[in-house]
Structure formats: C-alpha cells, structure tokens
Scaffold this motif. Structure first.
Motif: not given
Length: 86
Positions: A38-42, A27-34, A7-10, A45-47
């Motif tokens: 973040a979504t993967a970490h969230f 568009t900002n590819p770097a921001a999209t990747l980050l 959660y914190r990492e997300g 955390a939900q799991v």
C-alpha cells in the motif's frame, strides 16, 4: 496505472491489511506485506500528483480538468467553487 488508480489501490491494500487474520501472537507478516505494498502505491500516487504541478519545457501547461476530476473522485474530495460562492 495512473496516480488516482495507485491511490485507490493503496487504500484497498491498506484496508485489506487491517482485516488480515494472523496465526502469530504479536506480528502479522501478511498484513505487514500488504501495508508495504500500500505504501508503494501511495508513493507512486504522490509522485504522480507532484508531477501534475511541474512545468513542461518552461511552460505552465498543467493537466486538464479530467485529470483533476480523477483525483477528486479517487480521494473523495469535492472541488471548491471558483466563483467565490460560499
């Protein structure tokens, strides 16, 4: 990583994505990747949070107070009093 750490990492990655400069117009590819990271970490955390509510071998063992406290610390939520005080 445990659930609160995910959660914190997300949160960290999402905040970083909001302040990532771009050389692109729309568009900002770097921001999209980050944001995707973040979504993967969230999701992880939900799991983990969902698994805390699962029964183990048909019994309701549940996590200890330290596991709940880690979530309260990670999310900035204060636990409610169990005594009914308001």
């Amino acid at each position: 990583m445990n659930g609160p750490q995910h959660y914190r990492e997300g949160e960290r990655l999402l905040a970083l994505s909001e302040h990532t400069p771009s050389n692109y117009d729309e568009t900002n590819p770097a921001a999209t990747l980050l944001a995707a990271q973040a979504t993967a970490h969230f999701l992880a955390a939900q799991v983990a949070a969902t698994a805390m509510q699962a029964t183990v071998g048909g019994t309701e063992l549940g996590p200890g107070e330290d596991a709940f406290q880690a979530w309260f610390d990670a999310t900035g939520v204060k636990p409610e009093s169990k005594g009914g005080d308001r």
